[in-house]
Write a protein that holds these residues in place. Structure first.
Motif, PDB file in Angstrom:
ATOM      1  N   THR A 192      -0.549 -18.216  13.271  1.00 38.41           N
ATOM      2  CA  THR A 192      -1.001 -16.869  12.975  1.00 38.41           C
ATOM      3  C   THR A 192      -1.237 -16.729  11.479  1.00 38.41           C
ATOM      4  OG1 THR A 192       1.256 -16.036  12.687  1.00 38.41           O
ATOM      5  CG2 THR A 192       0.319 -15.933  14.900  1.00 38.41           C
ATOM      6  N   HIS A 193      -1.972 -15.695  11.135  1.00 42.13           N
ATOM      7  CA  HIS A 193      -2.206 -15.395   9.722  1.00 42.13           C
ATOM      8  C   HIS A 193      -1.814 -13.942   9.484  1.00 42.13           C
ATOM      9  CE1 HIS A 193      -4.019 -15.469   5.746  1.00 42.13           C
ATOM     10  NE2 HIS A 193      -4.577 -14.311   6.035  1.00 42.13           N
ATOM     11  N   ILE A 194      -0.844 -13.732   8.614  1.00 44.39           N
ATOM     12  CA  ILE A 194      -0.408 -12.375   8.275  1.00 44.39           C
ATOM     13  C   ILE A 194      -1.349 -11.848   7.193  1.00 44.39           C
ATOM     14  CG2 ILE A 194       1.462 -10.940   7.401  1.00 44.39           C
ATOM     15  CD1 ILE A 194       3.403 -13.102   8.421  1.00 44.39           C
ATOM     16  N   ILE A 195      -2.098 -10.814   7.512  1.00 42.93           N
ATOM     17  CA  ILE A 195      -3.072 -10.270   6.573  1.00 42.93           C
ATOM     18  C   ILE A 195      -2.379  -9.478   5.476  1.00 42.93           C
ATOM     19  CG2 ILE A 195      -5.092  -8.790   6.337  1.00 42.93           C
ATOM     20  CD1 ILE A 195      -5.752  -9.429   9.247  1.00 42.93           C
ATOM     21  N   GLN A 242      -0.755   2.506   6.335  1.00 43.48           N
ATOM     22  CA  GLN A 242      -1.887   2.861   7.188  1.00 43.48           C
ATOM     23  C   GLN A 242      -3.017   1.856   6.993  1.00 43.48           C
ATOM     24  OE1 GLN A 242      -3.240   6.778   6.032  1.00 43.48           O
ATOM     25  NE2 GLN A 242      -3.337   6.242   3.873  1.00 43.48           N
ATOM     26  N   VAL A 243      -3.861   1.759   8.021  1.00 41.58           N
ATOM     27  CA  VAL A 243      -5.012   0.859   7.985  1.00 41.58           C
ATOM     28  C   VAL A 243      -6.285   1.678   8.108  1.00 41.58           C
ATOM     29  CG1 VAL A 243      -6.241  -0.990   9.170  1.00 41.58           C
ATOM     30  CG2 VAL A 243      -3.760  -1.071   8.992  1.00 41.58           C
ATOM     31  N   MET A 256      -4.389  -0.333   3.718  1.00 42.93           N
ATOM     32  CA  MET A 256      -5.140  -1.582   3.843  1.00 42.93           C
ATOM     33  C   MET A 256      -6.546  -1.284   4.317  1.00 42.93           C
ATOM     34  SD  MET A 256      -4.300  -4.934   6.191  1.00 42.93           S
ATOM     35  CE  MET A 256      -5.522  -4.857   7.501  1.00 42.93           C
ATOM     36  N   PHE A 257      -7.550  -1.870   3.672  1.00 38.64           N
ATOM     37  CA  PHE A 257      -8.936  -1.800   4.129  1.00 38.64           C
ATOM     38  C   PHE A 257      -9.231  -3.045   4.948  1.00 38.64           C
ATOM     39  CE2 PHE A 257     -10.873   1.049   0.551  1.00 38.64           C
ATOM     40  CZ  PHE A 257     -10.088   2.092   0.985  1.00 38.64           C
ATOM     41  N   ALA A 258      -9.781  -2.856   6.148  1.00 38.42           N
ATOM     42  CA  ALA A 258     -10.123  -3.980   7.010  1.00 38.42           C
ATOM     43  C   ALA A 258     -11.533  -3.796   7.548  1.00 38.42           C
ATOM     44  CB  ALA A 258      -9.122  -4.101   8.161  1.00 38.42           C
ATOM     45  N   PHE A 314      -4.008   7.401  -8.774  1.00 37.53           N
ATOM     46  CA  PHE A 314      -3.592   8.667  -8.156  1.00 37.53           C
ATOM     47  C   PHE A 314      -2.408   8.446  -7.199  1.00 37.53           C
ATOM     48  CE2 PHE A 314      -7.115   6.794  -5.865  1.00 37.53           C
ATOM     49  CZ  PHE A 314      -6.746   6.846  -4.533  1.00 37.53           C
ATOM     50  N   ASP A 315      -1.464   7.593  -7.629  1.00 41.95           N
ATOM     51  CA  ASP A 315      -0.237   7.334  -6.867  1.00 41.95           C
ATOM     52  C   ASP A 315      -0.551   6.789  -5.471  1.00 41.95           C
ATOM     53  OD1 ASP A 315       2.469   7.197  -6.161  1.00 41.95           O
ATOM     54  OD2 ASP A 315       2.448   9.244  -5.339  1.00 41.95           O
ATOM     55  N   ALA A 316      -1.277   5.705  -5.450  1.00 46.66           N
ATOM     56  CA  ALA A 316      -1.609   5.048  -4.188  1.00 46.66           C
ATOM     57  C   ALA A 316      -1.754   3.561  -4.447  1.00 46.66           C
ATOM     58  CB  ALA A 316      -2.899   5.619  -3.603  1.00 46.66           C
ATOM     59  N   ARG A 317      -1.611   2.776  -3.369  1.00 45.60           N
ATOM     60  CA  ARG A 317      -1.792   1.342  -3.447  1.00 45.60           C
ATOM     61  C   ARG A 317      -2.803   0.932  -2.381  1.00 45.60           C
ATOM     62  NH1 ARG A 317       2.381   3.340  -4.574  1.00 45.60           N
ATOM     63  NH2 ARG A 317       2.836   3.785  -2.390  1.00 45.60           N
ATOM     64  N   LEU A 318      -3.718   0.081  -2.779  1.00 48.55           N
ATOM     65  CA  LEU A 318      -4.768  -0.380  -1.883  1.00 48.55           C
ATOM     66  C   LEU A 318      -4.666  -1.880  -1.697  1.00 48.55           C
ATOM     67  CD1 LEU A 318      -7.524  -0.396  -0.389  1.00 48.55           C
ATOM     68  CD2 LEU A 318      -8.607  -0.489  -2.649  1.00 48.55           C
ATOM     69  N   ILE A 319      -4.688  -2.315  -0.436  1.00 48.11           N
ATOM     70  CA  ILE A 319      -4.760  -3.742  -0.132  1.00 48.11           C
ATOM     71  C   ILE A 319      -6.176  -4.028   0.347  1.00 48.11           C
ATOM     72  CG2 ILE A 319      -3.884  -5.647   1.266  1.00 48.11           C
ATOM     73  CD1 ILE A 319      -1.237  -4.177   1.472  1.00 48.11           C
TER      74      ILE A 319
END
Length: 334
Positions: A84-87, A93-94, A198-200, A246-251
């Motif tokens: 498996t691959h852990i993204i 949230q996604v 997370m952006f997918a 703005f107090d957020a984290r993006l993957i």
């Protein structure tokens, strides 16, 4: 020292320590010997313990412990089918970016991402991107994106509206956006505040463009769609997390061509389709898989139109372990 993994390149990891400093780290070999079947034992978003070691004139971090994960998004590895691959891990949230035909997104792909998110109790939001590029002109013949049948007329915008209606009916939040023009980008930004998102999506669906629209200073690389195959060109090679102003984290994640579902028993998959819940209680058998069993309430609901056909077909593909043909199904968002 405790830190969070912000970037993974397969052998090196960028870890942000509690002091706010980024460290280049590697892992000890023992992590590869603990029976971890994932191709990447350490993923972006992981909370880890590491220590600094001096090798010659260089100081590097050595990761020696991975904290328990709250959740993670995982898929079947493309090259190693038994692994498996852990993204990404520890995701709040996604956001799944969906496009009609540049590149095309299949409903089966959407459903596999949603099932995986549902399995790990990660809220998912569907972003129908490039809304500015779709026409509202009548076509003589088009394909119903839900049933796959030919119909007389359906504009591109009608197709988006129909798909949004389907997933809203199921209970998912859907937002029509344009990363290029900025339409509804503020809505996405507002939902990201105080969270790790997370952006997918497929390559070319606009993940990096949207990230740049949300915070222009990121300056993530983007490429245009290939005219010949209507497919995106990979610009993000490795998953990477960014602190936003703005107090957020993006993957931001690499574009995904396929999404193989893993680590699920047949009996539990139906529980990850929310619309099945109100019907499966009426099935004759408690362990009904909704395939060939008699007096199946879920199949009856499909026949009656209470459950969308494309969703049921996605379910059947997942239960049957059909990892080779699902991307060829007729329910393209096109």
């Amino acid at each position: 020292m405790t830190g969070v993994v912000y970037r993974s390149t397969g052998s090196w990891y960028q870890v942000k320590g509690a002091d706010g400093t980024f460290y280049s780290c590697r892992i000890k070999g023992k992590f590869r010997l603990k029976g971890i079947k994932s191709t990447n034992p350490v993923a972006v978003g992981d909370h880890v313990e590491f220590e600094i070691e001096k090798i010659g004139d260089e100081e590097i971090g050595i990761i020696n412990e991975i904290h328990d994960r709250d959740n993670y998004i995982v898929r079947k590895s493309v090259n190693l089918s038994k692994q498996t691959h852990i993204i990404a891990a520890n995701v709040d949230q996604v956001f799944l970016l969906i496009t009609l035909n540049n590149p095309p997104t299949f409903t089966s792909f959407i459903d596999r991402v949603l099932v995986t998110a549902q399995a790990y109790q990660i809220p998912a939001v569907l972003l129908f991107n490039k809304i500015d590029s779709y026409n509202d002109d009548q076509d003589q013949v088009s394909i119903d994106p839900i049933t796959g049948e030919e119909m007389l007329t359906m504009t591109q915008l009608d197709q988006v509206r129909m798909l949004m209606h389907m997933y809203k009916t199921i209970g998912y939040q859907c937002i029509a956006i344009s990363a290029e023009t900025g339409k509804n980008v503020e809505k996405v930004k507002e939902k990201m505040k105080g969270k790790t998102s997370m952006f997918a999506g497929h390559s070319g669906a606009g993940k990096s463009t949207l990230a740049n629209a949300i915070q222009p200073g990121l300056d993530l690389k983007t490429k245009k769609i290939s005219d010949q195959h209507s497919q995106g060109q990979h610009t993000t090679t490795f998953a990477e997390m960014f602190d936003l102003e703005f107090d957020a984290r993006l993957i931001d994640t690499p574009g995904i061509k396929g999404f193989g579902v893993v680590d699920m028993d047949q009996e539990e998959i139906g529980g990850y389709f929310p619309e099945f819940a109100i019907h499966q209680q009426e099935c004759k058998f408690n362990n009904c898989l909704h395939l060939e069993e008699p007096k199946c309430a879920v199949k009856k609901a499909v026949e009656n139109g209470a459950i969308f056909l494309s969703r049921y077909e996605s379910y059947v593909q997942i239960v049957n372990g059909d990892e080779d043909n699902y991307r060829q199904d007729k329910h393209a968002v096109t």
